[in-house]
Design an enzyme around this catalytic site. Structure first.
Site, PDB file in Angstrom:
ATOM      1  N   CYS A 236     -74.992 -33.490  37.452  1.00 17.56           N
ATOM      2  CA  CYS A 236     -76.037 -34.785  36.383  1.00 17.56           C
ATOM      3  C   CYS A 236     -76.917 -34.828  37.396  1.00 17.56           C
ATOM      4  O   CYS A 236     -77.081 -34.345  38.958  1.00 17.56           O
ATOM      5  CB  CYS A 236     -74.584 -35.812  36.676  1.00 17.56           C
ATOM      6  SG  CYS A 236     -75.886 -37.115  36.433  1.00 17.56           S
TER       7      CYS A 236
ATOM      8  N   THR B 290     -79.423 -37.548  36.743  1.00 21.98           N
ATOM      9  CA  THR B 290     -80.058 -39.611  36.462  1.00 21.98           C
ATOM     10  C   THR B 290     -80.233 -39.691  37.771  1.00 21.98           C
ATOM     11  O   THR B 290     -81.243 -40.008  37.472  1.00 21.98           O
ATOM     12  CB  THR B 290     -78.435 -39.704  36.320  1.00 21.98           C
ATOM     13  OG1 THR B 290     -78.155 -39.509  34.754  1.00 21.98           O
ATOM     14  CG2 THR B 290     -78.802 -41.577  35.757  1.00 21.98           C
TER      15      THR B 290
HETATM   16  P1  5GP Z   1     -67.867 -34.245  37.766  1.00 19.58           P
HETATM   17  O1  5GP Z   1     -66.701 -33.867  37.801  1.00 19.58           O
HETATM   18  O2  5GP Z   1     -68.525 -32.716  37.335  1.00 19.58           O
HETATM   19  O3  5GP Z   1     -68.756 -34.776  38.723  1.00 19.58           O
HETATM   20  O4  5GP Z   1     -68.681 -35.571  36.297  1.00 19.58           O
HETATM   21  C1  5GP Z   1     -68.225 -35.265  34.961  1.00 19.58           C
HETATM   22  C2  5GP Z   1     -69.392 -35.643  34.239  1.00 19.58           C
HETATM   23  O5  5GP Z   1     -70.490 -35.231  34.259  1.00 19.58           O
HETATM   24  C3  5GP Z   1     -68.656 -35.667  32.878  1.00 19.58           C
HETATM   25  O6  5GP Z   1     -67.525 -36.580  32.848  1.00 19.58           O
HETATM   26  C4  5GP Z   1     -70.101 -36.556  32.559  1.00 19.58           C
HETATM   27  O7  5GP Z   1     -69.364 -38.141  33.085  1.00 19.58           O
HETATM   28  C5  5GP Z   1     -70.367 -36.651  33.728  1.00 19.58           C
HETATM   29  N1  5GP Z   1     -71.947 -35.602  32.889  1.00 19.58           N
HETATM   30  C6  5GP Z   1     -71.912 -34.509  32.238  1.00 19.58           C
HETATM   31  N2  5GP Z   1     -72.946 -33.858  32.241  1.00 19.58           N
HETATM   32  C7  5GP Z   1     -74.166 -34.618  32.902  1.00 19.58           C
HETATM   33  C8  5GP Z   1     -75.165 -34.358  32.372  1.00 19.58           C
HETATM   34  O8  5GP Z   1     -75.994 -33.461  31.593  1.00 19.58           O
HETATM   35  N3  5GP Z   1     -75.474 -35.667  32.496  1.00 19.58           N
HETATM   36  C9  5GP Z   1     -75.044 -36.834  33.530  1.00 19.58           C
HETATM   37  N4  5GP Z   1     -75.946 -37.585  33.523  1.00 19.58           N
HETATM   38  N5  5GP Z   1     -73.942 -36.986  33.636  1.00 19.58           N
HETATM   39  C10 5GP Z   1     -73.937 -36.003  33.075  1.00 19.58           C
END
Ligand code: 5GP
Length: 335
Positions: A178, A180
């Protein structure tokens, strides 16, 4: 302009203090939880971990392995429209949480009977259209267990529950792919978000999912200890045989659902006007996901024995966090 002076914490800002325990083996720990949902009135029993609804991770192959461990898979969103039975056509399969966007309310209603959970998943859960969407989905599917997200504050968690959500998904910016936080400056440290939103939801007999930011089983433990009812993981499941993608020179591609890769793959309209808030990374190939799951569950069981929690349910009551000042660098590097 206001500045909140309260210190807010991420998973890497704390550790959990060990406590006297009468548990002798990690295998004595009961890893299942039973949740009764506030609106649907349904009861669910399982291991409260969820595979994220990302293209590479939310696959039928992932579901096959995870459901054997009583873990939930959230199918990647394209399955809802293109192949809603790709995972299972069992009535209310307790290991599937199918989520769509605000445009998908009718297709969710049509297929709701197959899934244990349905939901609306948008990057920004703060808009009035999300509240209206939840109300509409609840009206159309009065008996469904409904998940909505993402938000990071207690007030909005409660608002979404009052609008009809059984479970609110928590996390803005912590995800491994992400961007953001760097692109917009928006976010909230995930451990504090989970603690504050869990408290708000539990006050209304509702539940939360801690979504994103876990890079180790220790982070998942901290999320449960902070009050999460479910923990959603994406990056920790990337790089396995069950993922959508090929192994090239020992690596697999993993990308955010708001990345250029995802937008091109799904030919999303108005691409030039959308903010790209996700990135694409190469992760090491790790073989079958079963070993990774066993490793994650073993870490959580071990944590429970360290603090004397006979059941996962008791972990948040048994855990005391201590603040630390080290920053744990992750494999992927958080934005
Ligand atoms: P991780 O477990 O990889 O740290 O986080 C997974 C979460 O990241 C997902 O369930 C979703 O909420 C968030 N996420 C997935 N793709 C994106 C993206 O392209 N941008 C953002 N802002 N959040 C994402």
């Amino acid at each position: 302009m206001l500045i909140s002076e309260d210190i807010k914490l991420d998973y890497s800002d704390v550790l959990i203090r060990p406590k006297r325990s009468i548990l002798t083996s990690r295998y004595d720990v009961d890893m299942t939880r039973t949740h009764k949902f506030v609106h649907s009135k349904k009861e669910w029993t399982g291991v409260p971990i969820m595979a994220s609804n990302m293209d590479t991770v939310g696959t039928p192959e992932m579901y096959k392995v995870l459901s054997e461990h009583q873990i939930i898979t959230c199918p990647a969103r394209h399955y809802l429209k293109n192949d809603p039975t790709a995972f299972s056509s069992n009535s209310q399969d307790q290991h599937i949480c199918m989520m769509g966007g605000l445009d998908d309310i009718n297709v969710l209603k049509t297929n709701a009977v197959m899934y244990g959970f349905i939901g609306i998943d948008v990057a920004n859960g703060y808009t009035i259209s999300v509240i209206d969407g939840v109300k509409e989905l609840r009206e159309k599917c009065p008996d469904a267990t409904i998940v909505v997200g993402n938000v990071v504050t207690a007030d909005m968690t409660q608002e979404l529950i009052l609008a009809g959500a059984d479970i609110v998904k928590i996390g803005v910016g912590p995800g491994s792919v992400c961007t953001t936080r760097t692109k917009t400056g928006i976010g909230y440290p995930q451990l504090s978000a989970v603690m504050e939103c869990a408290d708000a939801a539990h006050g209304l007999n509702a539940h939360i999912i801690a979504d994103g930011g876990c890079t180790t089983s220790g982070d998942i433990v901290k999320a449960f200890a902070a009050g999460a009812d479910f923990v959603m993981i994406g990056g920790m499941l990337a790089g396995h045989d069950e993922c959508d993608g090929k192994v090239v020179e020992g690596k697999m591609t993993f990308y955010g659902m708001a990345s250029e890769t995802a937008m091109s793959r799904h030919n999303l309209p108005h691409r030039e006007y959308r903010g790209v808030e996700g990135k694409t990374v190469e992760v090491p190939y790790r073989g079958g996901v079963n070993d990774t799951i066993i490793d994650i569950l073993s870490g959580i069981r071990s944590a429970c024995t360290y603090v004397g929690a006979k059941r996962l349910k008791s972990l948040s009551k048994c855990a005391t966090f201590v603040r630390v000042n080290n920053i744990i660098n992750t494999v992927y590097g958080n934005a």
